[in-house]
Design a protein around this motif. Sequence first.
Motif, PDB file in Angstrom:
ATOM      1  N   UNK A 151       0.835  -1.208   0.000  1.00 33.16           N
ATOM      2  CA  UNK A 151       0.000   0.000   0.000  1.00 33.16           C
ATOM      3  C   UNK A 151       0.864   1.251   0.000  1.00 33.16           C
ATOM      4  N   UNK A 152       0.512   2.198  -0.866  1.00 31.04           N
ATOM      5  CA  UNK A 152       1.225   3.482  -0.939  1.00 31.04           C
ATOM      6  C   UNK A 152       0.199   4.611  -0.972  1.00 31.04           C
ATOM      7  N   UNK A 153       0.544   5.729  -0.376  1.00 25.68           N
ATOM      8  CA  UNK A 153      -0.334   6.897  -0.435  1.00 25.68           C
ATOM      9  C   UNK A 153      -1.377   6.908   0.663  1.00 25.68           C
ATOM     10  N   UNK A 154      -2.567   7.385   0.341  1.00 27.83           N
ATOM     11  CA  UNK A 154      -3.625   7.551   1.346  1.00 27.83           C
ATOM     12  C   UNK A 154      -3.973   6.229   2.028  1.00 27.83           C
ATOM     13  N   UNK A 155      -4.330   6.277   3.311  1.00 23.73           N
ATOM     14  CA  UNK A 155      -4.740   5.058   4.005  1.00 23.73           C
ATOM     15  C   UNK A 155      -6.076   4.522   3.488  1.00 23.73           C
ATOM     16  N   UNK A 156      -6.228   3.212   3.591  1.00 23.14           N
ATOM     17  CA  UNK A 156      -7.473   2.575   3.166  1.00 23.14           C
ATOM     18  C   UNK A 156      -7.924   1.603   4.239  1.00 23.14           C
ATOM     19  N   UNK A 157      -9.201   1.271   4.204  1.00 21.28           N
ATOM     20  CA  UNK A 157      -9.722   0.221   5.081  1.00 21.28           C
ATOM     21  C   UNK A 157      -9.848  -1.052   4.250  1.00 21.28           C
ATOM     22  N   UNK A 158      -9.050  -2.023   4.596  1.00 20.46           N
ATOM     23  CA  UNK A 158      -9.031  -3.309   3.920  1.00 20.46           C
ATOM     24  C   UNK A 158      -9.977  -4.242   4.652  1.00 20.46           C
ATOM     25  N   UNK A 159     -10.862  -4.881   3.923  1.00 20.27           N
ATOM     26  CA  UNK A 159     -11.827  -5.795   4.523  1.00 20.27           C
ATOM     27  C   UNK A 159     -11.371  -7.217   4.228  1.00 20.27           C
ATOM     28  N   UNK A 160     -11.251  -7.984   5.286  1.00 18.60           N
ATOM     29  CA  UNK A 160     -10.698  -9.321   5.139  1.00 18.60           C
ATOM     30  C   UNK A 160     -11.656 -10.325   5.758  1.00 18.60           C
ATOM     31  N   UNK A 161     -12.280 -11.120   4.917  1.00 17.62           N
ATOM     32  CA  UNK A 161     -13.303 -12.052   5.368  1.00 17.62           C
ATOM     33  C   UNK A 161     -12.780 -13.458   5.528  1.00 17.62           C
ATOM     34  N   UNK A 162     -13.516 -14.400   5.012  1.00 13.48           N
ATOM     35  CA  UNK A 162     -13.151 -15.806   5.159  1.00 13.48           C
ATOM     36  C   UNK A 162     -13.385 -16.543   3.858  1.00 13.48           C
ATOM     37  N   UNK A 163     -13.492 -17.867   3.918  1.00  8.65           N
ATOM     38  CA  UNK A 163     -13.637 -18.661   2.693  1.00  8.65           C
ATOM     39  C   UNK A 163     -15.002 -18.491   2.003  1.00  8.65           C
ATOM     40  N   UNK A 164     -15.990 -18.019   2.751  1.00 10.92           N
ATOM     41  CA  UNK A 164     -17.321 -17.834   2.157  1.00 10.92           C
ATOM     42  C   UNK A 164     -17.654 -16.356   2.055  1.00 10.92           C
ATOM     43  N   UNK A 165     -18.353 -15.976   0.999  1.00  4.04           N
ATOM     44  CA  UNK A 165     -18.712 -14.574   0.794  1.00  4.04           C
ATOM     45  C   UNK A 165     -19.450 -13.995   2.001  1.00  4.04           C
ATOM     46  N   UNK A 166     -20.258 -14.855   2.647  1.00  2.00           N
ATOM     47  CA  UNK A 166     -21.068 -14.384   3.783  1.00  2.00           C
ATOM     48  C   UNK A 166     -20.259 -14.207   5.067  1.00  2.00           C
ATOM     49  N   UNK A 167     -19.003 -14.682   5.099  1.00  4.48           N
ATOM     50  CA  UNK A 167     -18.192 -14.529   6.314  1.00  4.48           C
ATOM     51  C   UNK A 167     -17.966 -13.039   6.583  1.00  4.48           C
ATOM     52  N   UNK A 168     -18.238 -12.638   7.810  1.00  2.00           N
ATOM     53  CA  UNK A 168     -18.151 -11.216   8.145  1.00  2.00           C
ATOM     54  C   UNK A 168     -16.694 -10.745   8.084  1.00  2.00           C
ATOM     55  N   UNK A 169     -16.416  -9.728   7.251  1.00  3.71           N
ATOM     56  CA  UNK A 169     -15.021  -9.281   7.163  1.00  3.71           C
ATOM     57  C   UNK A 169     -14.567  -8.476   8.374  1.00  3.71           C
ATOM     58  N   UNK A 170     -13.296  -8.617   8.694  1.00  2.00           N
ATOM     59  CA  UNK A 170     -12.661  -7.733   9.674  1.00  2.00           C
ATOM     60  C   UNK A 170     -12.024  -6.590   8.905  1.00  2.00           C
ATOM     61  N   UNK A 171     -11.847  -5.456   9.580  1.00  2.00           N
ATOM     62  CA  UNK A 171     -11.334  -4.261   8.904  1.00  2.00           C
ATOM     63  C   UNK A 171      -9.937  -3.931   9.393  1.00  2.00           C
ATOM     64  N   UNK A 172      -9.052  -3.668   8.473  1.00  2.00           N
ATOM     65  CA  UNK A 172      -7.670  -3.297   8.794  1.00  2.00           C
ATOM     66  C   UNK A 172      -7.341  -2.000   8.082  1.00  2.00           C
ATOM     67  N   UNK A 173      -6.747  -1.082   8.798  1.00  2.00           N
ATOM     68  CA  UNK A 173      -6.300   0.154   8.168  1.00  2.00           C
ATOM     69  C   UNK A 173      -4.925  -0.100   7.539  1.00  2.00           C
ATOM     70  N   UNK A 195     -14.702   2.278   0.444  1.00  2.00           N
ATOM     71  CA  UNK A 195     -14.510   3.520  -0.322  1.00  2.00           C
ATOM     72  C   UNK A 195     -13.420   4.394   0.306  1.00  2.00           C
ATOM     73  N   UNK A 196     -12.491   4.842  -0.519  1.00  2.00           N
ATOM     74  CA  UNK A 196     -11.337   5.609  -0.019  1.00  2.00           C
ATOM     75  C   UNK A 196     -11.806   6.960   0.511  1.00  2.00           C
ATOM     76  N   UNK A 197     -11.355   7.275   1.730  1.00  2.00           N
ATOM     77  CA  UNK A 197     -11.665   8.593   2.309  1.00  2.00           C
ATOM     78  C   UNK A 197     -10.778   9.649   1.656  1.00  2.00           C
ATOM     79  N   UNK A 198     -11.306  10.850   1.584  1.00  2.00           N
ATOM     80  CA  UNK A 198     -10.542  11.944   0.979  1.00  2.00           C
ATOM     81  C   UNK A 198      -9.360  12.312   1.882  1.00  2.00           C
ATOM     82  N   UNK A 199      -8.342  12.850   1.293  1.00  2.00           N
ATOM     83  CA  UNK A 199      -7.162  13.278   2.044  1.00  2.00           C
ATOM     84  C   UNK A 199      -6.056  13.628   1.079  1.00  2.00           C
ATOM     85  N   UNK A 200      -4.937  14.008   1.646  1.00  2.00           N
ATOM     86  CA  UNK A 200      -3.780  14.398   0.832  1.00  2.00           C
ATOM     87  C   UNK A 200      -2.572  13.724   1.477  1.00  2.00           C
ATOM     88  N   UNK A 201      -1.930  12.840   0.757  1.00  2.00           N
ATOM     89  CA  UNK A 201      -0.737  12.191   1.301  1.00  2.00           C
ATOM     90  C   UNK A 201       0.488  13.026   0.975  1.00  2.00           C
TER      91      UNK A 201
END
Length: 217
Positions: A151-173, A195-201
């Motif tokens: 990852x480079x530039x503005x921070x993002x929230x990465x959603x990381x779930x499981x093997x099934x689409x319905x698995x609730x994702x955890x969020x990582x900055x 969705x990427x939040x606005x900002x200036x890196x």
Amino acid sequence: MTADLFEAIPDVRPLREVMADGAVLLRGFAQDFENELIPALREIIAQAPFRRMFTPGGHQMSVAMTNCGSAGWVTDHSGYRYDSIDPDSGKPWPAMPPAFRELAAQAAVAGSFANFAPDACLINRYVPGARMSLHQDRDEQDFAAPIVSVSLGLPAVFMFGGPKRADKPRRYRLEHGDVVVWGGPSRLFFHGVAPLADGEHVSMGRQRINLTFRKAQ
Ligand code: MD6
Ligand code: FE
């Protein structure tokens, strides 16, 4: 006593965080490579500019993409695939710079994957509001190799779930310089980017750039 306004707020996030069996977040791992990475990235973009591709369903992606390496990930009306040729230029994708290769291999070792030799680097560009919905990375020939994501530039929230689409994702900055190494038991886990939040890196401006290294072929 009042807090000193200029006192540094300690960053308590661990440098290395296990996200799942086979997936690890290495904070700041790409920092030492930054001075080589960014000029090399500029050269790639000059040869193969970012473009917003269309999904097979006909939707234009909010994330703009390009590639380097012998295989590039592309999507159009006929599907998702790896192609050695940039469809916009008709020429091979730019070669993978040595600094890219080296960073990917070293990060893979830090994530306990030896001998990672990527042939594909997908380069994603997010502007504020751009997002990537939950998906699996399954267009590669061999799921034994990990994926290394920088990852480079503005921070993002990465959603990381499981093997099934319905698995609730955890969020990582994910911040500038963070690397995720991902394979083995979690290689096919669902994931996405909010969705990427606005900002200036400071060095990258109003965007986030993600490099994902894969062994595609
Ligand atoms: C991104 N990344 O971070 C999108 N896929 O912009 C991915 O889709 C991804 O980071 C597989 C493994 C790691 C990733
Ligand atoms: Fe992915």
